[in-house]
Design an enzyme around this catalytic site. Structure first.
Site, PDB file in Angstrom:
ATOM      1  CB  THR A 272      -2.846   6.956  -2.641  1.00 46.72           C
ATOM      2  OG1 THR A 272      -2.104   5.730  -2.813  1.00 46.72           O
ATOM      3  CG2 THR A 272      -2.115   8.094  -3.323  1.00 46.72           C
TER       4      THR A 272
ATOM      5  CG  ASP B 149       5.807  -3.750   9.777  1.00 50.17           C
ATOM      6  OD1 ASP B 149       6.466  -4.186   8.819  1.00 50.17           O
ATOM      7  OD2 ASP B 149       5.533  -2.551   9.927  1.00 50.17           O
TER       8      ASP B 149
ATOM      9  NE  ARG C 272      -2.675  -0.223   3.530  1.00 54.58           N
ATOM     10  CZ  ARG C 272      -3.547   0.150   4.459  1.00 54.58           C
ATOM     11  NH1 ARG C 272      -4.829   0.149   4.193  1.00 54.58           N
ATOM     12  NH2 ARG C 272      -3.148   0.511   5.647  1.00 54.58           N
TER      13      ARG C 272
ATOM     14  CG  ASP D 195       2.128  -3.298   8.932  1.00 52.35           C
ATOM     15  OD1 ASP D 195       2.351  -4.472   8.522  1.00 52.35           O
ATOM     16  OD2 ASP D 195       2.207  -2.309   8.197  1.00 52.35           O
TER      17      ASP D 195
END
Ligand code: PRP
Ligand code: URA
Length: 212
Positions: free
Chosen positions: A111, A206, A107, A203
């Site tokens: 945006t 991660d 990603r 995340d």
């Protein structure tokens, strides 16, 4: 299990318990990785209940019979990199002969739209059930792009397995690809300004790979 249109909420207590452990910020990489794999096994068990089987001749100690087996050519597993990789071994535990494709999407931080960096699918893919794996369905941009890519390459029977979904992602994927059945462990409240799922688990990539 709750089903609305094309969304199946897999609210089995074992899945819910493990998702709570995933959410906990104190859960370290090693445990997080194991939990993602275990949840994938539990979700896969139900999500693959319509895999086609064919009768095979088996000789039992008593007699010869026809007994159903899954053909090795029936399933393709396609993780969305990176975080989807964490679910692959869970599904392969159930169907070890499945072929594995990869779709690399990341990603954009501003945006929140996915950027493609790698894609490779098993061929031929037309006749296979395709299980797309990604723990997180947030805006739905990555899921939509992955399914677009698979359909462009001839994939037809597509299922999307995610551990946590946001309503925004479910809406986007269902609208873009109403034929794709979505299986999710938990439907969370919303996205925040950075397009992270709330309460979510942070995340996923991660946390699986120990990066930041
Ligand atoms: C995360 C996640 C999904 C995507 C979901 O990946 O694993 O692929 O975001 O967000 P979306 O629904 O808004 O597209 P990310 O892009 O952070 O890459 P990573 O797995 O390599 O960390
Ligand atoms: N990707 C993640 O890993 N987590 C989110 O909450 C949203 C997208």
């Amino acid at each position: 299990m709750e089903t609305t249109n094309n969304v199946m909420l897999m609210d089995h207590p074992l899945i819910q318990h493990k998702i709570s452990m995933l959410r906990d910020k104190r859960t370290g990489t090693n445990e997080f990785r194991k939990l993602v794999e275990e949840i994938a096994v539990l979700m896969g068990y139900e999500a693959l209940r319509d895999l086609p089987v064919e009768p095979v001749e088996i000789e039992t100690p008593i007699e010869v019979c026809q007994s159903p087996m899954i053909s090795g050519k029936k399933l393709a597993v396609v993780p969305i990199l990176r975080a989807g990789l964490g679910m692959v071994n869970g599904i392969l535990t159930l169907v070890p002969s499945a072929k594995v494709g990869h779709i690399g999407l990341c990603r954009d931080h501003k945006t929140h739209e996915p950027q493609e960096y790698y894609c490779k699918l098993p061929s031929p893919i037309e006749e296979r059930t395709i299980a797309v794996l990604d723990p997180m369905l947030a805006t739905g941009g990555s899921a939509e792009a992955a399914v677009d890519f698979i359909k462009t390459h001839g994939g037809k029977h597509i299922k999307f397995l995610c551990i946590i979904a946001a309503p925004e992602g479910v809406e986007r994927l269902s609208h873009a690809h109403p034929d794709v059945q979505i299986y999710c462990g938990c439907l969370d409240r919303c996205l925040n300004a950075d397009a992270y799922i709330c309460p979510g688990l942070g995340d996923a990539g991660d946390r699986i790979f120990g990066t930041r």
